[in-house]
Write a protein that holds these residues in place. Structure first.
Motif, PDB file in Angstrom:
ATOM      1  N   VAL A  25       0.835  -1.213   0.000  1.00  0.00           N
ATOM      2  CA  VAL A  25       0.000   0.000   0.000  1.00  0.00           C
ATOM      3  C   VAL A  25       0.866   1.258   0.000  1.00  0.00           C
ATOM      4  N   THR A  26       1.923   1.236   0.808  1.00  0.00           N
ATOM      5  CA  THR A  26       2.720   2.454   0.998  1.00  0.00           C
ATOM      6  C   THR A  26       4.118   2.285   0.422  1.00  0.00           C
ATOM      7  N   PRO A  27       4.523   3.150  -0.508  1.00  0.00           N
ATOM      8  CA  PRO A  27       5.865   3.015  -1.087  1.00  0.00           C
ATOM      9  C   PRO A  27       6.921   3.573  -0.143  1.00  0.00           C
ATOM     10  N   ASP A  28       8.132   3.086  -0.333  1.00  0.00           N
ATOM     11  CA  ASP A  28       9.254   3.631   0.421  1.00  0.00           C
ATOM     12  C   ASP A  28      10.192   4.228  -0.617  1.00  0.00           C
ATOM     13  N   VAL A  29      10.134   5.524  -0.819  1.00  0.00           N
ATOM     14  CA  VAL A  29      10.897   6.149  -1.898  1.00  0.00           C
ATOM     15  C   VAL A  29      11.179   7.609  -1.541  1.00  0.00           C
ATOM     16  N   THR A  30      12.284   8.115  -2.069  1.00  0.00           N
ATOM     17  CA  THR A  30      12.621   9.524  -1.841  1.00  0.00           C
ATOM     18  C   THR A  30      12.469  10.287  -3.158  1.00  0.00           C
ATOM     19  N   PRO A  31      12.303  11.601  -3.071  1.00  0.00           N
ATOM     20  CA  PRO A  31      12.238  12.409  -4.295  1.00  0.00           C
ATOM     21  C   PRO A  31      13.503  12.202  -5.138  1.00  0.00           C
ATOM     22  N   ALA A  32      14.667  12.125  -4.486  1.00  0.00           N
ATOM     23  CA  ALA A  32      15.935  12.012  -5.222  1.00  0.00           C
ATOM     24  C   ALA A  32      15.969  10.746  -6.086  1.00  0.00           C
ATOM     25  N   GLU A  33      15.416   9.667  -5.531  1.00  0.00           N
ATOM     26  CA  GLU A  33      15.423   8.397  -6.253  1.00  0.00           C
ATOM     27  C   GLU A  33      14.611   8.499  -7.552  1.00  0.00           C
ATOM     28  N   ILE A  34      13.437   9.088  -7.462  1.00  0.00           N
ATOM     29  CA  ILE A  34      12.573   9.196  -8.656  1.00  0.00           C
ATOM     30  C   ILE A  34      13.193  10.186  -9.652  1.00  0.00           C
ATOM     31  N   ARG A  35      13.739  11.285  -9.132  1.00  0.00           N
ATOM     32  CA  ARG A  35      14.340  12.284 -10.029  1.00  0.00           C
ATOM     33  C   ARG A  35      15.524  11.701 -10.793  1.00  0.00           C
ATOM     34  N   ASN A 416       1.829   1.424   8.737  1.00  0.00           N
ATOM     35  CA  ASN A 416       2.036   1.719   7.315  1.00  0.00           C
ATOM     36  C   ASN A 416       3.327   1.087   6.794  1.00  0.00           C
ATOM     37  N   GLY A 417       4.303   0.942   7.692  1.00  0.00           N
ATOM     38  CA  GLY A 417       5.587   0.378   7.298  1.00  0.00           C
ATOM     39  C   GLY A 417       5.504  -1.092   6.923  1.00  0.00           C
TER      40      GLY A 417
END
Ligand SMILES: *Cc1c(COP(=O)(O)O)cnc(C)c1O
Length: 463
Positions: A25-35, A416-417
């Protein structure tokens, strides 16, 4: 060409929807990773084959979104979507009708008018004299209500602006009301200080006596009250303000009465629940989001108004480039905030037609039943439910929270984790911070409720 793309989309979405309970349900991601991912893959110099693109974007959406269509997303009113409403949005994108002017899209405009007329009737409004439109969401609908109320109370505003007034137009809502009104106040130029938050009573409903007192004081100080907002299904606590009393107060004081039923409006389709919204038929205007409890994709808000005249007054324009309209059909660009207008209403029309009114009622009732079950199971497991609403939104706490043994933030992180459910924290007057879970999916069943309760148990126990 489009057909083969849709074939691929069909395989992707069917596979995803079919395995939704196994998805995180909940992703574990940072803005830097997607960018960094986007930067490495897309420089827009090399054309990318459509099939590769669809695959790539689907992977991103699967990995890097909170999956709000998951039956254990107990979240912020974002629903699982009816399949027919997804098909509807696909048709809309392909035909791309432009609804700004009736003549440009007669079928689309009349379908919207028809479905809105049905819902006006359910609310107890007269579809003959009332006006309604689809909006991007509740924010736009509440903004429209603010503009319509200003136009009625201060007709000179639409041309002369605020300068001619000898005081600050002021609006009133409960401290549990939605903050879209603060944005609307800023955007209409009356300013955020024009919003008066009225304290709530013990059950978190707007305190009518406190409102009356504040109105009196404000008038003495030279403020110009023009609008009272009742919330029917507050975002934090799900409580419903006393609509009949607030309607009567607005009549006595000559104020515009708006009901913000962005989420709670769905209850109107259920014979069991609609009584909780009694008094909504007295409103001058209503906000009701189809993209919340009616289980259609974003963005589909709705705005309903008892009298079309104030909308004409506020929004009318004359151009030299748009062809003149017809006597027997209003042009939406002259009566609403939007200009170019997407066919938002088709997904609501098709979902309602496919399920039928009874089918919708059943779907809403089932979600309410899951809410009742969650309340019951929490109390049986030693939690305390602290909000009071017939709608499926549960705010709760635990002795280990109130004693300071474990913080609500930690519980939310742990639940959520795990990846198999999503809940949130809420701050409520007199209670402080608590936990909040809403039934937003028509797919949520008893087992999902049990999984959430078990996750909460384990999260509150450890520390
Ligand atoms: C969600 C919500 C809004 C805002 O609606 P959007 O569709 O998100 O723009 C306004 N009022 C209430 C009570 C809401 O729950």
């Amino acid at each position: 060409m489009l057909g083969s793309l849709l074939d691929q989309v069909k395989l992707e979405v069917e596979e995803f929807a079919g395995s939704i309970r196994d998805q995180v349900v909940t992703p574990d991601v940072t803005p830097a990773e997607i960018r960094a991912f986007l930067q490495a893959r897309y420089d827009f110099t090399r054309p990318i084959p459509a099939a590769e693109l669809i695959d790539d974007v689907t992977q991103m959406l699967r990995r890097w979104c909170i999956q709000v269509t998951h039956p254990r997303y107990f979240g912020l009113f974002n629903p699982s979507v009816r399949p027919i409403s997804v098909a509807a949005d696909t048709l809309v994108a392909a035909f791309n009708p432009q609804l700004a002017v009736w003549q440009h899209a007669p079928a689309a405009n009349e379908i919207e008018r028809f479905v809105l007329g049905y819902l006006l009737d359910r609310m107890g409004f007269d579809p003959g004299s009332a006006a309604a439109s689809f909006t991007s969401g509740g924010q736009e609908a509440n903004h429209t209500a603010t503009i319509a109320a200003l136009a009625r109370q201060f007709p000179s505003i639409s041309d002369a602006g605020l300068h001619g007034l000898d005081g600050q137009p002021t609006l009133y809502l409960s401290a549990e009301g939605h903050h879209s009104f603060h944005k609307a106040a800023s955007c209409t130029g009356i300013g955020r200080s024009a919003v008066r938050e009225i304290k709530t009573d013990d059950s978190l409903k707007l305190n009518v006596a406190a409102l009356e007192e504040t109105l009196h004081e404000d008038r003495q100080r030279g403020r110009l009250p023009f609008l009272v907002v009742a919330t029917a299904g507050a975002t934090g606590s799900g409580t419903i303000d006393p609509l009949p009393e607030l309607g009567a107060l607005c009549e006595r004081h000559g104020l515009w009465f708006h009901v913000d039923a962005a989420w709670g409006g769905g209850a109107l389709l259920s014979d069991k629940l609609r009584g909780a919204l009694r008094g909504i038929e007295r409103a001058d205007s209503v906000t009701w989001d189809a993209h919340k409890w009616l289980s259609v994709p974003l963005g589909a808000g709705m705005f309903f108004c008892r009298s079309a005249a104030h909308l004409h007054h506020a929004f009318a324009v004359d151009t030299g480039y748009v062809p003149p309209g017809r006597e027997d059909a209003a042009d939406p660009y002259r009566t609403t905030l939007q200009w170019s207008r997407r066919f938002i209403g088709l997904k609501v029309f098709m979902a309602l037609a496919e399920l039928g009114a009874q089918g919708y009622a059943k779907q809403i009732d089932e979600q309410a039943r899951m809410g009742d079950l969650l309340r019951l199971r929490l109390e049986e497991s030693g939690w305390t439910v602290i909000n009071d609403t017939p709608l499926p939104l549960v705010c709760f706490t635990h002795e280990r929270v109130t004693s300071g043994a474990v913080a609500t933030t930690r519980i939310v992180e742990r639940v959520n984790g795990r990846g198999d459910a999503w809940i949130s924290e809420v701050r409520l007057p007199r209670f402080g911070t608590a936990l909040r879970a809403t039934i937003t999916s028509y797919l949520t069943n008893e087992e999902d409720v049990e999984i959430l309760v078990a996750a909460l148990e384990s999260a509150v126990g450890v520390d």
